[in-house]
Scaffold this motif. Structure first.
Motif, PDB file in Angstrom:
ATOM      1  N   MET A 112       0.839  -1.179   0.000  1.00 32.03           N
ATOM      2  CA  MET A 112       0.000   0.000   0.000  1.00 32.03           C
ATOM      3  C   MET A 112       0.890   1.250   0.000  1.00 32.03           C
ATOM      4  O   MET A 112       1.887   1.295   0.697  1.00 32.03           O
ATOM      5  N   ILE A 113       0.497   2.208  -0.785  1.00 39.29           N
ATOM      6  CA  ILE A 113       1.285   3.430  -0.891  1.00 39.29           C
ATOM      7  C   ILE A 113       0.607   4.546  -0.117  1.00 39.29           C
ATOM      8  O   ILE A 113      -0.582   4.808  -0.299  1.00 39.29           O
ATOM      9  N   GLU A 114       1.372   5.183   0.748  1.00 42.21           N
ATOM     10  CA  GLU A 114       0.897   6.329   1.508  1.00 42.21           C
ATOM     11  C   GLU A 114       1.946   7.429   1.390  1.00 42.21           C
ATOM     12  O   GLU A 114       3.034   7.301   1.927  1.00 42.21           O
ATOM     13  N   GLY A 171       7.043  17.801 -17.176  1.00 38.83           N
ATOM     14  CA  GLY A 171       7.277  16.756 -18.165  1.00 38.83           C
ATOM     15  C   GLY A 171       8.197  15.641 -17.720  1.00 38.83           C
ATOM     16  O   GLY A 171       8.848  15.017 -18.558  1.00 38.83           O
ATOM     17  N   GLU A 172       8.246  15.392 -16.429  1.00 38.21           N
ATOM     18  CA  GLU A 172       9.072  14.277 -15.956  1.00 38.21           C
ATOM     19  C   GLU A 172       8.227  13.034 -15.752  1.00 38.21           C
ATOM     20  O   GLU A 172       7.011  13.105 -15.622  1.00 38.21           O
ATOM     21  N   LYS A 173       8.891  11.904 -15.734  1.00 37.32           N
ATOM     22  CA  LYS A 173       8.266  10.631 -15.381  1.00 37.32           C
ATOM     23  C   LYS A 173       8.473  10.452 -13.882  1.00 37.32           C
ATOM     24  O   LYS A 173       9.561  10.723 -13.377  1.00 37.32           O
ATOM     25  N   CYS A 174       7.430   9.996 -13.184  1.00 38.62           N
ATOM     26  CA  CYS A 174       7.518   9.839 -11.731  1.00 38.62           C
ATOM     27  C   CYS A 174       7.115   8.426 -11.328  1.00 38.62           C
ATOM     28  O   CYS A 174       6.097   7.902 -11.789  1.00 38.62           O
ATOM     29  N   PHE A 175       7.924   7.866 -10.466  1.00 37.63           N
ATOM     30  CA  PHE A 175       7.705   6.515  -9.980  1.00 37.63           C
ATOM     31  C   PHE A 175       7.763   6.529  -8.454  1.00 37.63           C
ATOM     32  O   PHE A 175       8.552   7.266  -7.870  1.00 37.63           O
ATOM     33  N   VAL A 176       6.934   5.677  -7.834  1.00 36.84           N
ATOM     34  CA  VAL A 176       6.926   5.536  -6.383  1.00 36.84           C
ATOM     35  C   VAL A 176       7.247   4.080  -6.066  1.00 36.84           C
ATOM     36  O   VAL A 176       6.595   3.164  -6.594  1.00 36.84           O
ATOM     37  N   HIS A 177       8.235   3.882  -5.214  1.00 31.53           N
ATOM     38  CA  HIS A 177       8.559   2.518  -4.785  1.00 31.53           C
ATOM     39  C   HIS A 177       7.424   2.044  -3.889  1.00 31.53           C
ATOM     40  O   HIS A 177       7.044   2.719  -2.934  1.00 31.53           O
ATOM     41  N   MET A 178       6.867   0.889  -4.200  1.00 24.93           N
ATOM     42  CA  MET A 178       5.668   0.412  -3.509  1.00 24.93           C
ATOM     43  C   MET A 178       5.886   0.063  -2.043  1.00 24.93           C
ATOM     44  O   MET A 178       4.925   0.047  -1.276  1.00 24.93           O
ATOM     45  N   GLU A 203       4.253   3.771 -11.598  1.00 26.74           N
ATOM     46  CA  GLU A 203       4.441   5.017 -12.343  1.00 26.74           C
ATOM     47  C   GLU A 203       3.189   5.866 -12.184  1.00 26.74           C
ATOM     48  O   GLU A 203       2.072   5.396 -12.385  1.00 26.74           O
ATOM     49  N   ILE A 204       3.388   7.102 -11.798  1.00 25.06           N
ATOM     50  CA  ILE A 204       2.292   8.062 -11.734  1.00 25.06           C
ATOM     51  C   ILE A 204       2.370   8.867 -13.023  1.00 25.06           C
ATOM     52  O   ILE A 204       3.317   9.616 -13.236  1.00 25.06           O
ATOM     53  N   GLU A 205       1.401   8.672 -13.875  1.00 23.03           N
ATOM     54  CA  GLU A 205       1.418   9.349 -15.158  1.00 23.03           C
ATOM     55  C   GLU A 205       0.643  10.654 -15.072  1.00 23.03           C
ATOM     56  O   GLU A 205      -0.326  10.772 -14.329  1.00 23.03           O
ATOM     57  N   GLY A 206       1.095  11.620 -15.844  1.00 16.93           N
ATOM     58  CA  GLY A 206       0.401  12.898 -15.915  1.00 16.93           C
ATOM     59  C   GLY A 206      -0.851  12.788 -16.768  1.00 16.93           C
ATOM     60  O   GLY A 206      -1.146  11.743 -17.345  1.00 16.93           O
ATOM     61  N   LYS A 251      -4.865   8.564  -8.460  1.00 21.83           N
ATOM     62  CA  LYS A 251      -4.006   7.505  -9.004  1.00 21.83           C
ATOM     63  C   LYS A 251      -3.486   6.590  -7.888  1.00 21.83           C
ATOM     64  O   LYS A 251      -3.467   5.373  -8.034  1.00 21.83           O
ATOM     65  N   ILE A 252      -3.087   7.189  -6.778  1.00 22.75           N
ATOM     66  CA  ILE A 252      -2.617   6.400  -5.629  1.00 22.75           C
ATOM     67  C   ILE A 252      -3.760   5.569  -5.053  1.00 22.75           C
ATOM     68  O   ILE A 252      -3.592   4.382  -4.764  1.00 22.75           O
ATOM     69  N   ASP A 253      -4.938   6.182  -4.908  1.00 28.09           N
ATOM     70  CA  ASP A 253      -6.104   5.465  -4.382  1.00 28.09           C
ATOM     71  C   ASP A 253      -6.486   4.289  -5.276  1.00 28.09           C
ATOM     72  O   ASP A 253      -6.801   3.204  -4.790  1.00 28.09           O
ATOM     73  N   GLN A 254      -6.451   4.504  -6.595  1.00 34.04           N
ATOM     74  CA  GLN A 254      -6.773   3.424  -7.538  1.00 34.04           C
ATOM     75  C   GLN A 254      -5.792   2.268  -7.383  1.00 34.04           C
ATOM     76  O   GLN A 254      -6.188   1.097  -7.385  1.00 34.04           O
ATOM     77  N   PHE A 255      -4.514   2.607  -7.256  1.00 30.18           N
ATOM     78  CA  PHE A 255      -3.508   1.565  -7.071  1.00 30.18           C
ATOM     79  C   PHE A 255      -3.762   0.813  -5.769  1.00 30.18           C
ATOM     80  O   PHE A 255      -3.741  -0.421  -5.742  1.00 30.18           O
ATOM     81  N   ASN A 256      -4.000   1.543  -4.684  1.00 31.58           N
ATOM     82  CA  ASN A 256      -4.216   0.909  -3.386  1.00 31.58           C
ATOM     83  C   ASN A 256      -5.454   0.016  -3.386  1.00 31.58           C
ATOM     84  O   ASN A 256      -5.439  -1.065  -2.780  1.00 31.58           O
ATOM     85  N   GLN A 257      -6.506   0.438  -4.055  1.00 35.18           N
ATOM     86  CA  GLN A 257      -7.718  -0.401  -4.145  1.00 35.18           C
ATOM     87  C   GLN A 257      -7.434  -1.676  -4.907  1.00 35.18           C
ATOM     88  O   GLN A 257      -7.856  -2.754  -4.510  1.00 35.18           O
ATOM     89  N   ALA A 258      -6.705  -1.571  -6.010  1.00 39.45           N
ATOM     90  CA  ALA A 258      -6.351  -2.748  -6.799  1.00 39.45           C
ATOM     91  C   ALA A 258      -5.439  -3.677  -5.991  1.00 39.45           C
ATOM     92  O   ALA A 258      -5.553  -4.902  -6.084  1.00 39.45           O
TER      93      ALA A 258
END
Length: 145
Positions: free
Chosen positions: A1-3, A19-26, A64-67, A135-142
């Motif tokens: 879960m990402i917080e 215009g950067e690509k952003c990633f969050v380590h899970m 990846e958090i996409e714009g 986007k974070i909420d969608q990931f956490n629900q999945a």
């Protein structure tokens, strides 16, 4: 879960905006960002080699958090115009959005709108923050399913 903290969300929105690509380590919540090669054709990959390699070698550990894409960006501009109380600016923005190159015309109108320019930036910033949170909420629900 990402917080993520408010500061991390703010950083992601700012990085996406330029215009950067952003990633969050899970697992660690670490942010890794670097210029999107599709948007910055001449960026120095060597300078970002470490960040890019982290994601490339451990892609399964990063989200990846996409714009927003152009359709969503257009909708954002429409939403802003719709909520305005100034009918003259509202009409100018709707006209700008109906022309060829709507992003360029919208920007021109906003840049010449006086106090509404700052209102636009505040509106856009808040919507981008909301976008990242969704986007974070969608990931956490999945993840939970």
């Amino acid at each position: 879960m990402i917080e993520l903290s408010k500061e991390q969300i703010k950083e992601i929105t700012e990085r996406l905006e330029i215009g950067e690509k952003c990633f969050v380590h899970m697992h660690t919540q670490e942010l890794v960002c670097y210029p999107d090669p599709l948007k910055y054709l001449d960026f120095d990959e060597e300078f970002y080699q470490e960040e890019m390699q982290k994601v490339e070698e451990n892609g399964q550990d990063y989200l990846e958090i996409e714009g927003m894409d152009s359709r969503e960006g257009f909708q954002l501009m429409e939403d802003f115009a719709q909520q305005l109380t100034s009918s003259s600016l509202q009409e100018q923005l709707y006209r700008a959005l109906s022309q060829k190159k709507p992003f360029q015309h919208f920007k021109h109108e906003i840049d010449n709108s006086g106090e509404y320019r700052q209102i636009w930036f505040a509106f856009k910033n808040q919507k981008m923050i909301d976008w990242v949170k969704v986007k974070i909420d969608q990931f956490n629900q999945a993840w939970e399913e």
